[in-house]
Write an enzyme that holds these catalytic residues in place. Structure first.
Site, PDB file in Angstrom:
ATOM      1  N   HIS A 179       1.099  -1.456   0.395  1.00  0.00           N
ATOM      2  CA  HIS A 179      -0.362  -0.170  -0.211  1.00  0.00           C
ATOM      3  C   HIS A 179       0.753   1.194   0.250  1.00  0.00           C
ATOM      4  CE1 HIS A 179      -3.705  -2.541   1.115  1.00  0.00           C
ATOM      5  NE2 HIS A 179      -3.782  -1.770   0.553  1.00  0.00           N
ATOM      6  N   SER A 302       0.362   0.432   7.461  1.00  0.00           N
ATOM      7  CA  SER A 302       0.157   0.687   8.688  1.00  0.00           C
ATOM      8  C   SER A 302      -1.028   1.480   7.765  1.00  0.00           C
ATOM      9  CB  SER A 302       1.871   1.688   8.784  1.00  0.00           C
ATOM     10  OG  SER A 302       1.164   2.667   7.442  1.00  0.00           O
ATOM     11  N   TYR A 303      -1.608   1.812   9.259  1.00  0.00           N
ATOM     12  CA  TYR A 303      -1.349   1.569  10.436  1.00  0.00           C
ATOM     13  C   TYR A 303      -2.986   1.200  11.723  1.00  0.00           C
ATOM     14  CZ  TYR A 303      -4.054   6.523  11.015  1.00  0.00           C
ATOM     15  OH  TYR A 303      -5.054   7.181  10.942  1.00  0.00           O
ATOM     16  N   GLU A 376       0.237  -4.443  11.108  1.00  0.00           N
ATOM     17  CA  GLU A 376      -0.234  -2.864  10.775  1.00  0.00           C
ATOM     18  C   GLU A 376       0.718  -2.011  11.749  1.00  0.00           C
ATOM     19  OE1 GLU A 376      -2.245  -1.720   9.080  1.00  0.00           O
ATOM     20  OE2 GLU A 376      -3.184  -3.284   7.457  1.00  0.00           O
TER      21      GLU A 376
HETATM   22 ZN    ZN Z   1      -1.621  -1.903   4.412  1.00  0.00          ZN
END
Ligand code: ZN
Ligand code: NAG
Ligand code: NAG
Ligand code: NAG
Length: 415
Positions: A179, A302-303, A376
């Site tokens: 991401h 994250s997050y 995360e």
């Molecule tokens: Zn992500």
């Protein structure tokens, strides 16, 4: 104007002005505290609506939800919260201001010397690759780079292998920044690499166990967040209306069954087909080629402060749920022991909500790597999407203790 037309209109503007920096003037981030399942479900109505962007969306009650809302939707959003009795507060008054403040600071900060690494700034893709190349040159006995594929725009997908030599050893695999906007994930991957290769105290960690790490799994999106749109999450492949696919909804394990969108402009668009993206295809090929040696799969995101694991496509627990919980608890204890973040542990669906097509589901269900996690990392707050650069060091140092605990378990179990 209905939502669909509005989204198409915005998408067209995006295309017309592509190349220009995208602004978030007047966008607000709210922190919301749903107390019941019914309150939580009110928030689900915003999923897939391009006026709303969930920065953090835990499903467990009592954990706050961070939601960015476009200016035109703020009035009705606040009314909606009030009429449903859901408590919320304003976390960021104007997202554009926080991004501009970050940009001013970034421009003033010295860039890292070519081939060096820093944990006081977020690094660009070419700087990261230069660091990996320097390590390969300086430590040829333990470091090997492998280009596992190219991104849609032709950037190298670079994997670093850290090994004391020999074939078919138990391997820990990690990827980060699939991401695009989750910059702290890339810093974390770089810190693992840095500690393993350049800190002699950690030499024991690659004697019996190999490490394979991809610090930037979505380099096109990652660069785009630096040059153009700070909050971009997806890949940068061209669609007919909007750009990009959520790579973490694009893996072929129960693809699209839940928690993913077939709408191109959605931030959780699963793609027109599984593995439509070269980035996810390259990851699949590597995982399948090495699945017999990879004992642990780690997706760094994250997050949130969550240590989560499959499944994301169903709320059913995996057969080995107890083991996955037990290993995660060891990891969390190691982080907590140094005064670090206390993570929430559980399956993706039970902690964050349904999300089919994720890489950790694929690693477990598709490639047969039993131990598969999504980490995360902490972030957010009122400084913007990522923690401020001044917090990188603290976050990566405490979390490294957790990665050492993962290693310890693999060492005990497979060596
Ligand atoms: Zn992500
Ligand atoms: C990709 O990696 C190859 C092999 O290391 C290198 O020759 C090439 O220049 C790299 N391409 C880019 C765009 O960096
Ligand atoms: C971490 O969170 C768990 C669950 O909420 C709680 O029981 C535990 O006491 C917390 N540990 C610390 C050190 O705060
Ligand atoms: C994965 O788990 C299954 C079922 O629990 C077990 O039969 C299998 O041996 C495990 N595979 C590995 C590589 O440990």
């Amino acid at each position: 104007m209905n939502k669909l037309l509005a989204a198409i209109f915005l998408a067209l503007i995006d295309i017309v002005f592509s190349g220009d920096v995208v602004h978030y003037e007047g966008y607000k981030v709210y922190q919301i505290y749903p107390k019941t399942v019914a309150e939580s479900e009110v928030l689900n109505n915003y999923e897939g609506d391009t006026n709303f962007d969930f920065w953090a969306k835990p499903r467990i009650l009592a954990a706050p939800v961070d939601l960015m809302v476009a200016p035109t939707a703020q009035w009705s959003f606040e009314k909606d919260m009030e009429s449903n009795g859901i408590s919320y507060k304003l976390l960021i008054r104007n997202v554009e201001e926080t991004i501009q403040a970050e940009n001013v600071r970034l421009r003033a900060a010295p860039r890292v010397e070519p081939g060096e690494v820093t944990f006081t700034e977020f690094m660009r893709h070419d700087e990261i690759n230069a660091y990996l190349q320097r390590l390969e040159t300086q430590y040829p006995d333990i470091v090997q780079l492998e280009i596992i594929g190219q991104s849609f725009e032709g950037r190298n997908l670079t994997l670093i292998r850290i090994s004391s030599g020999g074939a078919n050893k138990p391997t820990i695999f990690a990827d980060a920044t699939i991401h695009a906007r989750e910059w702290i994930a890339g810093s974390m991957a770089l810190y693992i690499i840095n500690q393993l290769v350049e800190n002699p105290e950690n030499a024991a960690l690659y004697q019996d166990i190999d490490w394979a790490i991809i610090p930037v799994a979505n380099p096109d999106g990652y660069e785009y967040t630096h040059t153009t749109e700070r909050l971009w999450r997806k890949t940068r492949s061209t669609g007919t209306i909007c750009y990009g696919v959520d790579p973490n909804r694009n893996f072929d394990f129960e693809w699209m069954v839940a928690g993913a969108s077939s709408w191109q402009c959605s931030d959780v668009y699963g793609g027109y087909a599984p593995f439509s993206e070269p980035e996810t295809g390259a990851l699949r090929d590597y995982l399948l080629a090495h699945k017999d040696n990879i004992k642990l799969y780690l997706a760094i995101h994250s997050y949130g402060r969550y240590l989560i694991f499959p499944w994301g496509y169903t709320n059913a627990l995996p057969d080995d749920n107890d083991l996955l919980v037990a290993v995660a608890e060891r990891v969390n204890s190691a982080i907590v022991a140094v005064g670090g973040t206390n993570y929430t542990i559980g399956t993706s669906t039970n902690v964050l909500g349904l999300a089919a097509g994720c890489s950790d589901d694929y690693a477990k269900g598709g490639a047969g790597i039993n131990l598969s996690y999504c980490v995360e990392l902490p972030g957010g707050g009122n400084a913007g999407f990522n923690p401020p650069a001044t917090s990188i060091q603290e976050i990566v140092q405490e979390t490294w203790e957790g990665f050492k605990a993962y290693h310890q378990y693999i060492q005990e179990t497979f060596v």
